[in-house]
Design a protein around this motif. Structure first.
Motif, short mmCIF file in Angstrom:
data_model
loop_
_atom_site.label_atom_id
_atom_site.label_comp_id
_atom_site.label_asym_id
_atom_site.label_seq_id
_atom_site.Cartn_x
_atom_site.Cartn_y
_atom_site.Cartn_z
N VAL A 1 12.72 -5.97 -8.86
CA VAL A 1 12.35 -4.64 -7.66
C VAL A 1 12.94 -3.34 -8.22
O VAL A 1 13.52 -3.03 -8.72
N ILE A 2 11.72 -2.47 -8.12
CA ILE A 2 12.33 -0.91 -7.85
C ILE A 2 12.01 -0.27 -7.12
O ILE A 2 11.32 -0.59 -5.81
N ASP A 3 12.99 0.24 -6.66
CA ASP A 3 13.07 0.83 -5.45
C ASP A 3 12.13 2.02 -5.30
O ASP A 3 12.43 3.45 -6.17
N ALA A 4 11.28 2.16 -4.86
CA ALA A 4 10.00 3.26 -4.69
C ALA A 4 10.03 4.24 -3.74
O ALA A 4 9.19 5.45 -3.46
N SER A 5 11.11 4.43 -3.34
CA SER A 5 11.71 5.18 -2.33
C SER A 5 11.99 5.95 -2.62
O SER A 5 12.47 7.65 -2.84
N LYS A 6 12.86 6.16 -4.23
CA LYS A 6 12.76 7.13 -5.18
C LYS A 6 11.65 8.27 -5.47
O LYS A 6 10.99 8.00 -5.19
N SER A 7 12.05 9.30 -5.84
CA SER A 7 11.12 10.47 -6.74
C SER A 7 9.66 10.14 -7.26
O SER A 7 10.64 9.28 -7.99
N VAL A 8 8.75 10.38 -7.88
CA VAL A 8 8.34 9.77 -8.81
C VAL A 8 8.59 9.89 -9.95
O VAL A 8 8.48 8.72 -10.76
N GLU A 9 10.01 10.58 -9.93
CA GLU A 9 10.65 11.23 -11.39
C GLU A 9 11.48 9.47 -11.94
O GLU A 9 11.53 9.24 -12.95
N GLU A 10 12.43 9.82 -10.33
CA GLU A 10 12.98 8.72 -10.84
C GLU A 10 12.64 6.92 -11.37
O GLU A 10 12.80 6.27 -12.26
N VAL A 11 11.89 7.12 -9.72
CA VAL A 11 10.80 5.46 -9.60
C VAL A 11 10.00 5.46 -12.03
O VAL A 11 10.44 4.68 -11.99
N HIS A 12 9.46 6.42 -12.24
CA HIS A 12 9.42 6.46 -13.55
C HIS A 12 10.50 5.76 -14.40
O HIS A 12 9.77 4.84 -15.82
N LEU B 1 7.46 -2.50 -6.67
CA LEU B 1 7.70 -1.75 -5.96
C LEU B 1 7.99 -1.50 -4.79
O LEU B 1 7.05 -2.13 -3.72
N GLN B 2 9.16 -1.22 -4.12
CA GLN B 2 9.57 -1.71 -2.48
C GLN B 2 9.70 -0.74 -2.17
O GLN B 2 10.46 0.20 -2.40
N LEU B 3 9.14 -0.87 -0.34
CA LEU B 3 8.77 0.80 -0.47
C LEU B 3 8.88 0.13 1.17
O LEU B 3 8.08 -0.70 2.00
N SER B 4 10.02 0.74 2.23
CA SER B 4 9.57 -0.38 3.37
C SER B 4 8.79 0.74 4.22
O SER B 4 8.09 1.56 3.89
N PRO B 5 7.90 -0.19 5.29
CA PRO B 5 6.68 0.53 5.85
C PRO B 5 6.99 1.60 6.72
O PRO B 5 6.48 2.36 6.67
N ALA B 6 8.29 2.57 7.67
CA ALA B 6 8.28 3.55 7.22
C ALA B 6 8.51 5.15 6.65
O ALA B 6 7.42 6.07 6.98
N GLU B 7 8.78 4.31 5.43
CA GLU B 7 8.47 5.00 4.04
C GLU B 7 7.14 5.14 3.53
O GLU B 7 6.98 6.43 3.44
N ALA B 8 6.52 4.24 3.79
CA ALA B 8 5.35 4.58 3.42
C ALA B 8 4.14 5.55 4.02
O ALA B 8 3.53 5.89 3.75
N ALA B 9 4.47 5.00 5.50
CA ALA B 9 4.12 5.89 6.54
C ALA B 9 3.92 7.94 6.50
O ALA B 9 2.35 8.26 7.01
N ALA C 1 2.79 -9.15 7.10
CA ALA C 1 3.01 -10.16 6.67
C ALA C 1 2.40 -10.02 4.92
O ALA C 1 2.63 -11.50 4.51
N VAL C 2 1.87 -9.17 4.36
CA VAL C 2 1.66 -9.50 2.93
C VAL C 2 3.35 -8.74 2.43
O VAL C 2 3.56 -9.82 1.41
N GLN C 3 3.79 -8.92 3.01
CA GLN C 3 5.22 -7.96 2.00
C GLN C 3 5.96 -9.34 2.37
O GLN C 3 6.71 -10.05 1.16
N GLN C 4 5.77 -10.42 3.63
CA GLN C 4 6.92 -11.89 3.66
C GLN C 4 6.58 -12.40 2.40
O GLN C 4 6.88 -13.60 2.26
N LYS C 5 4.79 -12.64 2.20
CA LYS C 5 4.40 -13.66 1.51
C LYS C 5 5.25 -13.02 -0.20
O LYS C 5 5.52 -14.04 -1.21
N ASP D 1 0.56 -1.17 0.04
CA ASP D 1 0.16 0.40 0.37
C ASP D 1 0.69 1.54 0.46
O ASP D 1 1.92 1.84 0.79
N ARG D 2 0.90 2.46 -0.90
CA ARG D 2 0.95 3.71 -0.81
C ARG D 2 2.69 3.54 -1.65
O ARG D 2 3.22 4.82 -1.77
N ALA D 3 3.01 2.12 -2.24
CA ALA D 3 3.98 2.25 -3.13
C ALA D 3 4.13 3.95 -3.99
O ALA D 3 5.48 3.53 -4.07
N GLY D 4 3.23 3.43 -4.47
CA GLY D 4 2.83 4.32 -5.35
C GLY D 4 2.91 4.49 -6.78
O GLY D 4 3.24 3.70 -7.67
#
Ligand code: ADP
Ligand code: FDM
Length: 212
Positions: A177-188, A133-141, A159-163, A15-18
């Motif tokens: 695997v995409i580093d979703a913590s980067k800026s919207v443009e970089e991820v794009h 789109l990989q994003l840590s729970p802290a970054e999603a928060a 639990a979903v992330q582990q699955k 959720d909220r990974a982008g």
């Protein structure tokens, strides 16, 4: 000569990974560069089955866990003829969630094996590319509060992330695997590179079957 098929491209992630943001941007960028592309998302809440799922997610109705799992899968299968037709017409489909969310979310519930959860989706059109789109729970928060729908809690999302991590070990699927913590443009930019690659490759190979 028959036209070359489009690619089936899936975005997955917590959720909220982008995912929604990036699906939109990718479709727009592909269209702008002259490549036919359309967005899809699962669940597709517009169908009769999708409306049952939507009411369940909005907590307006209760459904037995196996039953709702099979409805999520049926919601994909009912769209398969449309998907195949579009791919054959050379349209690339950019899909927000697919069978991987199906297996990851239900198997995060007690008493469900990943193996059982994957079964109803065996044989679906196989994505040419699945970007997680990989994003840590802290970054999603940092991207805001959880919504009010079912499954939108920290404990369940972990639990979903582990699955998802188990599903990503399957080398028969083209996971990136995409580093979703980067800026919207970089991820794009990262997503576009992988997608163009997949589109070029898909032109020469038939559409596969998932998990067969
Ligand atoms: P998802 O569909 O995976 O739940 P969204 O695309 O709806 O995620 O994005 C969730 C929130 O995070 C939105 O407010 C969006 O504007 C924001 N967001 C998306 N991508 C990024 C990013 N790379 N950096 C910062 N915020 C982002
Ligand atoms: N979800 C999604 C499932 O549990 N199974 C599935 O097969 C799919 C495709 O439904 F919580 C879950 C994942 C998420 C919710 O939310 C759908 P969005 O905001 O429409 O992606």
């Amino acid at each position: 000569m028959a036209c070359q098929r489009g690619a089936l491209i899936v975005l997955e992630g917590v959720d909220r990974a982008g995912k929604t943001t990036q699906c939109k941007m990718l479709v727009q960028a592909l269209q702008k560069s002259g490549r036919p592309a359309e967005a899809m998302r699962f669940p597709d809440r517009t169908t009769t089955i999708g409306q049952l799922i939507s009411a369940y997610l909005e907590k307006k109705s209760e459904l037995e866990d196996h039953t709702v799992h099979l409805l999520f899968s049926a919601n994909r299968w009912e769209l398969v003829p449309t998907m195949k037709k579009k791919l054959e017409q050379g349209i690339t489909l950019v899909v927000d969630r697919y069978a991987f969310s199906g297996a990851a979310f239900t198997s995060a519930k007690p008493g469900f094996s990943l193996e059982w959860c994957m079964k109803p989706d065996v044989g679906l059109p196989k994505p040419d590319l699945v970007m997680f789109l990989q994003l840590s729970p802290a970054e999603a928060a940092l991207r805001g509060q959880f919504g009010v729908e079912r499954y939108e809690t920290r404990v369940f999302q972990n639990a979903v992330q582990q699955k998802f991590e188990l599903l990503m070990k399957d080398s028969s699927v083209n996971w990136q695997v995409i580093d979703a913590s980067k800026s919207v443009e970089e991820v794009h930019r990262d997503i576009t590179v992988h997608s163009l690659n997949a589109i070029n490759k898909a032109e020469d190979i038939p559409l596969g079957q998932l998990w067969t």
